[in-house]
Design a protein around this motif. Structure first.
Motif, PDB file in Angstrom:
ATOM      1  N   PRO A  55       0.792  -1.236   0.000  1.00  0.00           N
ATOM      2  CA  PRO A  55       0.000   0.000   0.000  1.00  0.00           C
ATOM      3  C   PRO A  55       0.824   1.287   0.000  1.00  0.00           C
ATOM      4  CG  PRO A  55       0.060  -0.929   2.198  1.00  0.00           C
ATOM      5  CD  PRO A  55       0.805  -1.899   1.312  1.00  0.00           C
ATOM      6  N   SER A  56       1.684   1.439  -0.985  1.00  0.00           N
ATOM      7  CA  SER A  56       2.477   2.662  -1.078  1.00  0.00           C
ATOM      8  C   SER A  56       1.549   3.865  -1.296  1.00  0.00           C
ATOM      9  CB  SER A  56       3.469   2.547  -2.240  1.00  0.00           C
ATOM     10  OG  SER A  56       4.239   3.726  -2.358  1.00  0.00           O
ATOM     11  N   GLY A  57       1.637   4.827  -0.400  1.00  0.00           N
ATOM     12  CA  GLY A  57       0.787   6.015  -0.490  1.00  0.00           C
ATOM     13  C   GLY A  57      -0.586   5.843   0.116  1.00  0.00           C
ATOM     14  N   VAL A  58      -0.925   4.660   0.593  1.00  0.00           N
ATOM     15  CA  VAL A  58      -2.252   4.416   1.174  1.00  0.00           C
ATOM     16  C   VAL A  58      -2.213   4.744   2.665  1.00  0.00           C
ATOM     17  CG1 VAL A  58      -4.067   2.714   1.584  1.00  0.00           C
ATOM     18  CG2 VAL A  58      -2.720   2.633  -0.546  1.00  0.00           C
ATOM     19  N   ARG A  59      -3.236   5.419   3.146  1.00  0.00           N
ATOM     20  CA  ARG A  59      -3.264   5.789   4.560  1.00  0.00           C
ATOM     21  C   ARG A  59      -4.695   5.757   5.087  1.00  0.00           C
ATOM     22  NH1 ARG A  59      -2.649   8.959  -0.097  1.00  0.00           N
ATOM     23  NH2 ARG A  59      -3.501  11.056   0.189  1.00  0.00           N
ATOM     24  N   LEU A  60      -4.809   5.403   6.379  1.00  0.00           N
ATOM     25  CA  LEU A  60      -6.044   5.588   7.111  1.00  0.00           C
ATOM     26  C   LEU A  60      -6.157   7.060   7.466  1.00  0.00           C
ATOM     27  CD1 LEU A  60      -5.866   2.551   9.543  1.00  0.00           C
ATOM     28  CD2 LEU A  60      -7.777   3.004   8.005  1.00  0.00           C
ATOM     29  N   ALA A  61      -7.349   7.623   7.305  1.00  0.00           N
ATOM     30  CA  ALA A  61      -7.537   9.048   7.598  1.00  0.00           C
ATOM     31  C   ALA A  61      -8.846   9.213   8.357  1.00  0.00           C
ATOM     32  CB  ALA A  61      -7.551   9.861   6.312  1.00  0.00           C
ATOM     33  N   PHE A  62      -8.765   9.798   9.543  1.00  0.00           N
ATOM     34  CA  PHE A  62      -9.970   9.980  10.342  1.00  0.00           C
ATOM     35  C   PHE A  62      -9.797  11.163  11.290  1.00  0.00           C
ATOM     36  CE2 PHE A  62      -7.290   6.646  12.170  1.00  0.00           C
ATOM     37  CZ  PHE A  62      -7.104   7.046  13.482  1.00  0.00           C
ATOM     38  N   ARG A  63     -10.931  11.609  11.835  1.00  0.00           N
ATOM     39  CA  ARG A  63     -10.922  12.719  12.794  1.00  0.00           C
ATOM     40  C   ARG A  63     -11.408  12.183  14.133  1.00  0.00           C
ATOM     41  NH1 ARG A  63     -10.014  17.925  12.797  1.00  0.00           N
ATOM     42  NH2 ARG A  63     -11.138  19.343  14.177  1.00  0.00           N
ATOM     43  N   THR A  64     -10.755  12.596  15.219  1.00  0.00           N
ATOM     44  CA  THR A  64     -11.075  12.051  16.532  1.00  0.00           C
ATOM     45  C   THR A  64     -10.495  12.937  17.637  1.00  0.00           C
ATOM     46  OG1 THR A  64     -10.893  10.060  17.924  1.00  0.00           O
ATOM     47  CG2 THR A  64      -8.989  10.622  16.579  1.00  0.00           C
ATOM     48  N   ARG A  65     -10.998  12.744  18.848  1.00  0.00           N
ATOM     49  CA  ARG A  65     -10.408  13.378  20.021  1.00  0.00           C
ATOM     50  C   ARG A  65      -9.529  12.389  20.782  1.00  0.00           C
ATOM     51  NH1 ARG A  65     -13.071  18.181  21.107  1.00  0.00           N
ATOM     52  NH2 ARG A  65     -12.192  18.224  23.214  1.00  0.00           N
ATOM     53  N   ALA A  66      -9.313  11.231  20.226  1.00  0.00           N
ATOM     54  CA  ALA A  66      -8.573  10.169  20.910  1.00  0.00           C
ATOM     55  C   ALA A  66      -7.131  10.584  21.197  1.00  0.00           C
ATOM     56  CB  ALA A  66      -8.589   8.900  20.072  1.00  0.00           C
ATOM     57  N   THR A  67      -6.617  10.097  22.307  1.00  0.00           N
ATOM     58  CA  THR A  67      -5.205  10.288  22.637  1.00  0.00           C
ATOM     59  C   THR A  67      -4.430   8.969  22.540  1.00  0.00           C
ATOM     60  OG1 THR A  67      -5.643   9.960  25.003  1.00  0.00           O
ATOM     61  CG2 THR A  67      -5.714  12.226  24.157  1.00  0.00           C
ATOM     62  N   ALA A  68      -5.141   7.878  22.235  1.00  0.00           N
ATOM     63  CA  ALA A  68      -4.499   6.573  22.054  1.00  0.00           C
ATOM     64  C   ALA A  68      -5.182   5.843  20.896  1.00  0.00           C
ATOM     65  CB  ALA A  68      -4.581   5.738  23.330  1.00  0.00           C
ATOM     66  N   VAL A  69      -4.358   5.225  20.053  1.00  0.00           N
ATOM     67  CA  VAL A  69      -4.847   4.515  18.874  1.00  0.00           C
ATOM     68  C   VAL A  69      -4.146   3.166  18.800  1.00  0.00           C
ATOM     69  CG1 VAL A  69      -5.004   4.518  16.344  1.00  0.00           C
ATOM     70  CG2 VAL A  69      -5.236   6.667  17.598  1.00  0.00           C
ATOM     71  N   GLU A  70      -4.910   2.130  18.553  1.00  0.00           N
ATOM     72  CA  GLU A  70      -4.357   0.800  18.278  1.00  0.00           C
ATOM     73  C   GLU A  70      -4.876   0.321  16.925  1.00  0.00           C
ATOM     74  OE1 GLU A  70      -3.591  -1.230  22.668  1.00  0.00           O
ATOM     75  OE2 GLU A  70      -5.216  -1.980  21.379  1.00  0.00           O
ATOM     76  N   LEU A  71      -3.979  -0.237  16.144  1.00  0.00           N
ATOM     77  CA  LEU A  71      -4.341  -0.770  14.833  1.00  0.00           C
ATOM     78  C   LEU A  71      -3.786  -2.185  14.719  1.00  0.00           C
ATOM     79  CD1 LEU A  71      -5.504  -0.289  11.939  1.00  0.00           C
ATOM     80  CD2 LEU A  71      -3.207   0.520  11.293  1.00  0.00           C
TER      81      LEU A  71
END
Length: 395
Positions: A55-71
Motif C-alpha cells: 500500500p504505497s501512499g495508502v493511509r487511514l484518515a480519520f478525525r477524533t479526540r482520541a489520545t491513544a490509537v491501536e491498529l
C-alpha cells in the motif's frame, strides 16, 4: 496507557482509506489494492500482484479526540535467502498534517524468496498490533500511512474516543505512475517516498501507482489512469523496460503513444507530465536485463548488474539514454496538439552531479536521502510556476 482505557472499535471500511483504488474483504480484514480487480485479472505476473497489494501512499484518515490509537494488521514480509533480514515495514503517524511518530508490526506472514533458484515460499503468520499513545488532546485529523513495502491486511482499529471519517480533502488530486523508485524502494518510511515528499510540498492529495518492477506500459494500467479521478497526472517511464528487457525501440514509441492516447480519453486537458528515467549509470548505455549479483548476495549484499551489451543498441535494444531521447521526441511531437502535456528529464531529479555524494546502494535504487531530494526537486519543477502550478487547470 491505563489498563482502564475504554476502547472504541471502529469498523475499517474503504471510507477510512485514502490512496487505494479498491479494497478486498479477506479472512482477516480489509486488504487495500492499488489496482482494481478487473486490471489484476488481465495479468498473472507475481511481481505485479505483490507490488500493487503493497500500500504505497495508502493511509487511514480519520478525525477524533482520541489520545491513544491501536491498529491490528496482518502484514506480509519478504525475506531473501542469503541476504540480511529486511527491517519491518514502518507505519507513519501524521497529526494535523505534521509527523507525529512511527511504529512497526513485527508479526505477520513471511514470503521467503530464493532469487538464485527463482522460487518463493509463503509462511503463514498472525496479526500484530501497532500502538500510538499520548496524542494531543482535542479534535484532530489523524493519518496512519501504511508500509509502502509490505502487503497489509487491516484487521481492527481501536481508539479511546469515537472516530469519524476525515472527509474529502479540499486539495487537488495527483495521480502518479512509475516503477519501484516511485513505489518507494529504499525510502525511510511511507511518507518518505519521493512522491509523498513532493505531494506534501505541493499541497496535493497523492494517489501513488508506483508499481515495483511493473511500470511496463501495460494497457490496463493506462485504462486505470484514464478512469481514476485526477487533477494532475504524471507518468515515469523507462527503467523497468530496460531491466526486464521487455521490448525494442520499434515497439516502444507506439506503446508510449498508445498509453498516452488511453489516458487522454479520460483526461483530455489534465496537466500531464511524462518523466524520463533518473540517472542509473549501469543502464545509461548498456541494455538490460538486470540481474542480481549472486556473488554479492552470498556475502549478504544485494546488488544488480546489467546483462546486456552496448553493441545491441544498434539492433533496437533500449537503454536509458535511448528512452530519454525517444520520450522527449514523442512529447514534443504531441505537444503541438496537447498544450497540457509536458516533459521532465528524470536527471533533474537525480543526475550526474549526485552520483558521488548519493550513489545508488544496489546500483539500481535510491536511498532515503535521495528520495527526499527527488521529492523536493520534483515539487520545485512541477508546482509553483511549473506544469502543476495552480493555473494548470483541473481534470
Amino acid at each position: 496507557m491505563s489498563p482502564e482505557t475504554r476502547w472504541t472499535t471502529t469498523p475499517i471500511t474503504a471510507g477510512l482509506l485514502r490512496g487505494a483504488l479498491e479494497t478486498e474483504r479477506t479472512e482477516h480484514g480489509l486488504l487495500p489494492h492499488r489496482l482494481p480487480a478487473w486490471a489484476r485479472a488481465q495479468c498473472d505476473d507475481g511481481q505485479l500482484a505483490m507490488a500493487e497489494s503493497q500500500p504505497s501512499g495508502v493511509r487511514l484518515a480519520f478525525r477524533t479526540r482520541a489520545t491513544a490509537v491501536e491498529l491490528d494488521t496482518l502484514p506480509t514480509k519478504r525475506q531473501y535467502v542469503g541476504a540480511p533480514p529486511r527491517p519491518d515495514g514502518l507505519y507513519d503517524l501524521v497529526v494535523d498534517g505534521r509527523p507525529a511518530g512511527q511504529g512497526t508490526v513485527p508479526a505477520g506472514h513471511v514470503l521467503v524468496i530464493d532469487m538464485m533458484a527463482g522460487t518463493s515460499e509463503r509462511r503463514p503468520g498472525r496479526p500484530g498490533t501497532l500502538r500510538f499513545t499520548d496524542l494531543p488532546e482535542g479534535a484532530k485529523d489523524i493519518e496512519i500511512w501504511l508500509p509502502h513495502n509490505e502487503t497489509t491486511e487491516l484487521v481492527a482499529l481501536r481508539t479511546d474516543a469515537p472516530v469519524e471519517p476525515a472527509g474529502t480533502p479540499d486539495r487537488r488530486v495527483w495521480v502518479h505512475h512509475g516503477s519501484s523508485i516511485s513505489h518507494g524502494s529504499d525510502a525511510a518510511g511511507p511518507t518518505g517516498i519521493w512522491p509523498a515528499v513532493a505531494a506534501r510540498a505541493g499541497g496535493v492529495e497523492l494517489v501513488n501507482l508506483g508499481l515495483g518492477g511493473s511500470a511496463l506500459l501495460d494497457p490496463f494500467v493506462a485504462r486505470v489512469l484514464r478512469d481514476t479521478p485526477a487533477d494532475l497526472i504524471s507518468i515515469k517511464i523507462g527503467i523497468n523496460l530496460v531491466n526486464t528487457d521487455l521490448m525494442r525501440l520499434r515497439a516502444f514509441g507506439p506503446a508510449v503513444h498508445g498509453f498516452l492516447d488511453t489516458v487522454r480519453e479520460g483526461h483530455p486537458r489534465t496537466p500531464l507530465i511524462v518523466v524520463s528515467p533518473v540517472l542509473c549509470p549501469m543502464h545509461e548505455d548498456t541494455p538490460g536485463p538486470s540481474a542480481p549479483d549472486f556473488r554479492g548476495l552470498e556475502q549478504g549484499v544485494l546488488r544488480f548488474v546489467p546483462m546486456g551489451d552496448p553493441s545491441e543498441v544498434a539492433g533496437g535494444k533500449l537503454t536509458l539514454r535511448v528512452i530519454r531521447e525517444e520520450l522527449a521526441r514523442i512529447v514534443a511531437q504531441r505537444g503541438a496538439d496537447d498544450p497540457h502535456l509536458h516533459y521532465l528529464d528524470g536527471r533533474e531529479l537525480y543526475g550526474e552531479g549526485d552520483v558521488s555524494e548519493l550513489p545508488l546502494p544496489d546500483q539500481l535504487h535510491p536511498d532515503a536521502a535521495t528520495h527526499r531530494l527527488m521529492g523536493e526537486r520534483f515539487a520545485a519543477a512541477a508546482f509553483g510556476e511549473g506544469a502543476f502550478g495552480e493555473g494548470g487547470g483541473a481534470g
